[in-house]
Design a protein around this motif. Sequence first.
Motif, mmCIF file in Angstrom:
data_model
loop_
_atom_site.group_PDB
_atom_site.id
_atom_site.type_symbol
_atom_site.label_atom_id
_atom_site.label_comp_id
_atom_site.label_asym_id
_atom_site.label_seq_id
_atom_site.Cartn_x
_atom_site.Cartn_y
_atom_site.Cartn_z
ATOM 1 N N UNK A 172 0.643 -1.219 0.063
ATOM 2 C CA UNK A 172 -0.153 0.106 0.140
ATOM 3 C C UNK A 172 0.916 1.249 -0.009
ATOM 4 N N UNK A 173 1.998 1.105 0.797
ATOM 5 C CA UNK A 173 2.777 2.464 0.919
ATOM 6 C C UNK A 173 4.491 2.052 0.936
ATOM 7 N N UNK A 174 4.842 2.575 -0.370
ATOM 8 C CA UNK A 174 6.441 2.111 -0.386
ATOM 9 C C UNK A 174 7.236 3.567 -0.579
ATOM 10 N N UNK A 175 8.294 3.685 0.099
ATOM 11 C CA UNK A 175 9.162 4.891 -0.225
ATOM 12 C C UNK A 175 10.396 4.268 -0.066
ATOM 13 N N UNK A 187 11.347 0.764 0.125
ATOM 14 C CA UNK A 187 11.040 0.056 1.329
ATOM 15 C C UNK A 187 9.366 0.333 1.705
ATOM 16 N N UNK A 188 9.136 -0.862 2.305
ATOM 17 C CA UNK A 188 7.802 -0.698 2.822
ATOM 18 C C UNK A 188 7.598 0.183 4.073
ATOM 19 N N UNK A 189 6.629 1.074 3.989
ATOM 20 C CA UNK A 189 6.191 1.935 4.883
ATOM 21 C C UNK A 189 5.110 1.486 5.899
#
Length: 92
Positions: free
Chosen positions: A79-82, A85-87
Amino acid sequence: MFNAELTKHLAELSKIEFTEEELQKMTDDMTDIIAIMDKVCEFDTSKPPYALDAVDYNDLRADEHADSYPTDKITSNAKNVKNNSFVVPKVV
């Protein structure tokens, strides 16, 4: 070896109180523990350390280089990558 007087002395130093039955059981237990620890002295240290190894290193598979799995495929369902990397939510 270990006797009731020594057990009483250690109990006094530890500020522990025992009944006579507990004192006898503790003395017996400590005697057994010391007997087990004395077994360490019987270990044969004359063998080189590698002779005690249970792994036969000739039977291991070859270490072969392989490419890593692509990061974009690994993070594609997240759902959330930055920065690749997984956030995840901060947990305190």
